[in-house]
Design a protein around this motif. Structure first.
Motif, PDB file in Angstrom:
ATOM      1  N   SER A 322      49.829  11.952 112.573  1.00 32.87           N
ATOM      2  CA  SER A 322      49.938  10.586 112.051  1.00 32.87           C
ATOM      3  C   SER A 322      48.530  10.075 111.769  1.00 32.87           C
ATOM      4  O   SER A 322      47.614  10.307 112.566  1.00 32.87           O
ATOM      5  CB  SER A 322      50.614   9.645 113.056  1.00 32.87           C
ATOM      6  OG  SER A 322      51.956  10.002 113.287  1.00 32.87           O
ATOM      7  N   ALA A 323      48.371   9.374 110.663  1.00 30.93           N
ATOM      8  CA  ALA A 323      47.076   8.787 110.333  1.00 30.93           C
ATOM      9  C   ALA A 323      47.294   7.622 109.379  1.00 30.93           C
ATOM     10  O   ALA A 323      48.218   7.628 108.563  1.00 30.93           O
ATOM     11  CB  ALA A 323      46.150   9.822 109.698  1.00 30.93           C
ATOM     12  N   GLY A 324      46.441   6.628 109.494  1.00 31.05           N
ATOM     13  CA  GLY A 324      46.521   5.463 108.623  1.00 31.05           C
ATOM     14  C   GLY A 324      46.760   4.191 109.411  1.00 31.05           C
ATOM     15  O   GLY A 324      46.600   4.151 110.632  1.00 31.05           O
ATOM     16  N   ALA A 325      47.147   3.150 108.696  1.00 26.54           N
ATOM     17  CA  ALA A 325      47.379   1.854 109.330  1.00 26.54           C
ATOM     18  C   ALA A 325      48.546   1.946 110.295  1.00 26.54           C
ATOM     19  O   ALA A 325      49.650   2.297 109.914  1.00 26.54           O
ATOM     20  CB  ALA A 325      47.644   0.800 108.261  1.00 26.54           C
ATOM     21  N   ASP A 326      48.282   1.629 111.538  1.00 21.31           N
ATOM     22  CA  ASP A 326      49.288   1.698 112.594  1.00 21.31           C
ATOM     23  C   ASP A 326      50.098   0.412 112.594  1.00 21.31           C
ATOM     24  O   ASP A 326      49.551  -0.684 112.628  1.00 21.31           O
ATOM     25  CB  ASP A 326      48.566   1.879 113.943  1.00 21.31           C
ATOM     26  CG  ASP A 326      49.490   2.173 115.096  1.00 21.31           C
ATOM     27  OD1 ASP A 326      50.320   1.306 115.409  1.00 21.31           O
ATOM     28  OD2 ASP A 326      49.347   3.247 115.708  1.00 21.31           O
ATOM     29  N   ARG A 327      51.431   0.537 112.539  1.00 17.66           N
ATOM     30  CA  ARG A 327      52.282  -0.661 112.451  1.00 17.66           C
ATOM     31  C   ARG A 327      52.193  -1.557 113.678  1.00 17.66           C
ATOM     32  O   ARG A 327      52.517  -2.748 113.593  1.00 17.66           O
ATOM     33  CB  ARG A 327      53.741  -0.248 112.238  1.00 17.66           C
ATOM     34  CG  ARG A 327      54.063   0.229 110.825  1.00 17.66           C
ATOM     35  CD  ARG A 327      55.543   0.560 110.708  1.00 17.66           C
ATOM     36  NE  ARG A 327      55.896   0.947 109.356  1.00 17.66           N
ATOM     37  CZ  ARG A 327      56.767   0.294 108.579  1.00 17.66           C
ATOM     38  NH1 ARG A 327      57.354  -0.802 109.027  1.00 17.66           N
ATOM     39  NH2 ARG A 327      57.063   0.741 107.381  1.00 17.66           N
ATOM     40  N   VAL A 328      51.763  -1.011 114.795  1.00 19.38           N
ATOM     41  CA  VAL A 328      51.660  -1.799 116.026  1.00 19.38           C
ATOM     42  C   VAL A 328      50.215  -2.188 116.310  1.00 19.38           C
ATOM     43  O   VAL A 328      49.900  -3.355 116.537  1.00 19.38           O
ATOM     44  CB  VAL A 328      52.257  -1.032 117.217  1.00 19.38           C
ATOM     45  CG1 VAL A 328      51.965  -1.744 118.537  1.00 19.38           C
ATOM     46  CG2 VAL A 328      53.762  -0.867 117.035  1.00 19.38           C
ATOM     47  N   VAL A 331      45.210  -1.452 113.119  1.00 13.69           N
ATOM     48  CA  VAL A 331      44.105  -0.739 112.504  1.00 13.69           C
ATOM     49  C   VAL A 331      44.484   0.716 112.230  1.00 13.69           C
ATOM     50  O   VAL A 331      45.573   1.188 112.578  1.00 13.69           O
ATOM     51  CB  VAL A 331      42.862  -0.798 113.409  1.00 13.69           C
ATOM     52  CG1 VAL A 331      42.419  -2.235 113.609  1.00 13.69           C
ATOM     53  CG2 VAL A 331      43.128  -0.116 114.740  1.00 13.69           C
ATOM     54  N   HIS A 332      43.565   1.442 111.617  1.00 15.03           N
ATOM     55  CA  HIS A 332      43.744   2.849 111.292  1.00 15.03           C
ATOM     56  C   HIS A 332      43.681   3.667 112.581  1.00 15.03           C
ATOM     57  O   HIS A 332      42.720   3.570 113.340  1.00 15.03           O
ATOM     58  CB  HIS A 332      42.637   3.301 110.332  1.00 15.03           C
ATOM     59  CG  HIS A 332      42.747   4.727 109.891  1.00 15.03           C
ATOM     60  ND1 HIS A 332      43.149   5.087 108.625  1.00 15.03           N
ATOM     61  CD2 HIS A 332      42.510   5.895 110.543  1.00 15.03           C
ATOM     62  CE1 HIS A 332      43.142   6.409 108.518  1.00 15.03           C
ATOM     63  NE2 HIS A 332      42.751   6.914 109.674  1.00 15.03           N
ATOM     64  N   THR A 333      44.697   4.476 112.828  1.00 12.63           N
ATOM     65  CA  THR A 333      44.682   5.380 113.974  1.00 12.63           C
ATOM     66  C   THR A 333      44.977   6.796 113.520  1.00 12.63           C
ATOM     67  O   THR A 333      45.590   7.025 112.474  1.00 12.63           O
ATOM     68  CB  THR A 333      45.718   4.967 115.050  1.00 12.63           C
ATOM     69  OG1 THR A 333      47.021   4.909 114.451  1.00 12.63           O
ATOM     70  CG2 THR A 333      45.380   3.619 115.649  1.00 12.63           C
ATOM     71  N   ARG A 334      44.516   7.762 114.326  1.00  8.14           N
ATOM     72  CA  ARG A 334      44.782   9.180 114.097  1.00  8.14           C
ATOM     73  C   ARG A 334      45.415   9.748 115.354  1.00  8.14           C
ATOM     74  O   ARG A 334      44.898   9.560 116.468  1.00  8.14           O
ATOM     75  CB  ARG A 334      43.502   9.958 113.788  1.00  8.14           C
ATOM     76  CG  ARG A 334      42.800   9.560 112.519  1.00  8.14           C
ATOM     77  CD  ARG A 334      41.558  10.423 112.301  1.00  8.14           C
ATOM     78  NE  ARG A 334      41.904  11.831 112.145  1.00  8.14           N
ATOM     79  CZ  ARG A 334      41.415  12.819 112.917  1.00  8.14           C
ATOM     80  NH1 ARG A 334      40.598  12.554 113.917  1.00  8.14           N
ATOM     81  NH2 ARG A 334      41.774  14.080 112.697  1.00  8.14           N
ATOM     82  N   LEU A 335      46.535  10.421 115.184  1.00 12.32           N
ATOM     83  CA  LEU A 335      47.282  10.933 116.324  1.00 12.32           C
ATOM     84  C   LEU A 335      47.664  12.391 116.106  1.00 12.32           C
ATOM     85  O   LEU A 335      48.081  12.775 115.013  1.00 12.32           O
ATOM     86  CB  LEU A 335      48.553  10.121 116.550  1.00 12.32           C
ATOM     87  CG  LEU A 335      48.376   8.619 116.807  1.00 12.32           C
ATOM     88  CD1 LEU A 335      49.710   7.909 116.648  1.00 12.32           C
ATOM     89  CD2 LEU A 335      47.799   8.376 118.173  1.00 12.32           C
ATOM     90  N   GLY A 336      47.543  13.183 117.156  1.00 14.80           N
ATOM     91  CA  GLY A 336      48.127  14.508 117.185  1.00 14.80           C
ATOM     92  C   GLY A 336      49.513  14.390 117.795  1.00 14.80           C
ATOM     93  O   GLY A 336      50.140  13.329 117.763  1.00 14.80           O
ATOM     94  N   HIS A 342      39.885  11.894 117.672  1.00 15.83           N
ATOM     95  CA  HIS A 342      38.606  11.210 117.475  1.00 15.83           C
ATOM     96  C   HIS A 342      38.608  10.426 116.165  1.00 15.83           C
ATOM     97  O   HIS A 342      38.980  10.939 115.111  1.00 15.83           O
ATOM     98  CB  HIS A 342      37.486  12.252 117.447  1.00 15.83           C
ATOM     99  CG  HIS A 342      36.135  11.690 117.157  1.00 15.83           C
ATOM    100  ND1 HIS A 342      35.450  10.884 118.029  1.00 15.83           N
ATOM    101  CD2 HIS A 342      35.339  11.823 116.061  1.00 15.83           C
ATOM    102  CE1 HIS A 342      34.290  10.547 117.510  1.00 15.83           C
ATOM    103  NE2 HIS A 342      34.190  11.107 116.319  1.00 15.83           N
ATOM    104  N   GLY A 343      38.213   9.166 116.236  1.00 16.49           N
ATOM    105  CA  GLY A 343      38.160   8.318 115.055  1.00 16.49           C
ATOM    106  C   GLY A 343      37.650   6.942 115.413  1.00 16.49           C
ATOM    107  O   GLY A 343      37.270   6.668 116.560  1.00 16.49           O
TER     108      GLY A 343
END
Length: 404
Positions: A322-328, A331-336, A342-343
């Motif tokens: 997952s990457a991009g604007a987080d609905r919750v 801001v922009h988050t990156r998830l495995g 890291h971001g």
């Protein structure tokens, strides 16, 4: 190292040659950022190279030692609630089940938990849960503390919830519902609670001081939390896009606020009932060594000769899902799969790093390229959601030491 005294708070422990910058950063947290009690442990290539602790066990410093006037000190074995840093442990439980062939990441959650299919959630895959793409970060009706501490009642509420977006199409941080999504999957697949799974399959074999559901026998080791006025680090959720983030937290109708208010009122985190509950999104308890040792075991063998993740499972944990604007989180988050990468929102050691912060300060992560695993726990809860100034100062110091 020699013991250091910082405004009356003794700092103890050892650092390997070259890791002195971490010691200096840890001392600075007490001297400049108001740290009350904390521990930090760093592993390199499966062995500890930093093991530091200091301050007082309880944030308010009111619990005496055997009736003495002095507050109980933070000791090497002092443990603490690590809030959302627990999510990395919960993710490991699901990934280990996948590694053993007992859980299919591409199967619908409903294949294991039929009640979850309600309201079109039959399309939610197990991997969507780990990547915060399941679409159920909030509940239409918040849980009472009693319901939240009852795994059957809480799981039933999540199963009955209609998704807030088409599952799998977007991501939003499942701050609290992650507890019952992951916990119920483990229970349906194994017949055991995630508390027992973590104890039997993760903490036990590795000899880690790490629990999801604290045994009564360990209660005396856990310090009391308190609020600390320390800022989020540069890049954290309180400094990047600050107006939008602040507005989302203030608005009771926002998905942000609803996701964090799934339980209302939230239980007292210092209570025995909360600490002993099974909430794998938020109430894990660990020492700094327990958290660091856990991450060390994900990327290689630790000094006990044990390794949890094989290379393919490690790749799954670290691959961007997952990457991009987080609905919750806005801001922009990156998830495995189960881990923050890291971001900007969650700065770790470098591009290969994966792990999970705990709101207010705690942080655990690993960087396979550098062979580094890190664990930091504290009794002073700061304002940041994903990046705390104390933790980030330590990470910067590790970066310097690892590059030397």
């Amino acid at each position: 190292m020699e013991n250091a005294e910082v405004d009356g708070a003794a700092v103890h422990g050892t650092v390997a040659d070259g890791f002195e910058p971490v010691r200096d950063a840890f001392v600075r947290n007490f001297a400049a950022l108001g740290e009350r009690g904390a521990g930090v442990v760093v592993y390199r290539d499966g062995r500890p190279v930093v093991d530091l602790w200091g301050g007082v066990r309880d944030f308010d410093g009111t619990e005496p030692v055997d009736g003495a006037d002095a507050a109980a000190p933070w000791e090497r074995g002092t443990a603490q609630v690590v809030r959302s840093a627990t999510k990395g442990v919960a993710a490991a439980a699901l990934l280990l089940l996948h590694q053993r062939g007992e859980l299919d990441l591409d199967a619908p959650v409903g294949a294991y938990w039929p009640e979850f299919k309600a309201h079109g959630k039959d399309r939610v895959l197990v991997r969507h849960v780990l990547a915060h793409r399941a679409g159920v970060p909030a509940l239409d009706r918040p849980l009472t503390p009693e319901q939240a501490l009852d795994p059957d009642a809480a799981a039933a509420a999540v199963a009955a919830q209609a998704p807030f977006w088409e599952p799998g199409t977007d991501h939003g941080y499942h701050a609290h519902t992650y507890s019952w999504l992951t916990g119920e999957l483990v229970r349906r697949v194994t017949g055991r609670s995630i508390r027992d799974f973590v104890a039997d399959e993760i903490a036990g074999p590795l000899g880690l001081d790490l629990w999801v559901g604290l045994p009564a026998s360990e209660a005396g080791r856990v310090g009391r939390l308190g609020r600390l006025d320390v800022p989020a680090a540069a890049g954290g959720l309180r400094t990047r896009a600050k107006p939008q983030v602040s507005e989302a937290y203030r608005d009771p109708a926002s998905l942000t606020r609803r996701a964090f208010d799934v339980v209302s009122p939230f239980p007292d985190e210092n209570s025995a009932a909360y600490r002993s509950a099974v909430l794998p999104a938020s109430n894990g308890i660990a020492t700094a060594g327990g958290l660091a040792g856990f991450y060390a075991s994900l990327i290689g063998e630790v000094d006990s000769g044990t390794r949890l993740f094989d290379p393919s499972t490690l790749a799954l944990a670290r691959a961007e899902a997952s990457a991009g604007a987080d609905r919750v989180l806005v801001v922009h988050t990156r998830l495995g799969l189960g881990y923050m990468l890291h971001g900007g929102a969650s700065p770790l050691l470098g591009p290969e790093s994966f792990g999970h912060p705990g709101r207010g300060g705690a942080l655990g992560f690993a960087d396979p390229g550098a062979g580094i695993a890190f664990g930091y726990v504290t009794n002073g809860m700061g304002k940041g959601v994903t990046a705390d100034a104390r933790a980030q100062g330590l990470v910067r110091a590790v970066r310097v030491a690892a590059a030397a």
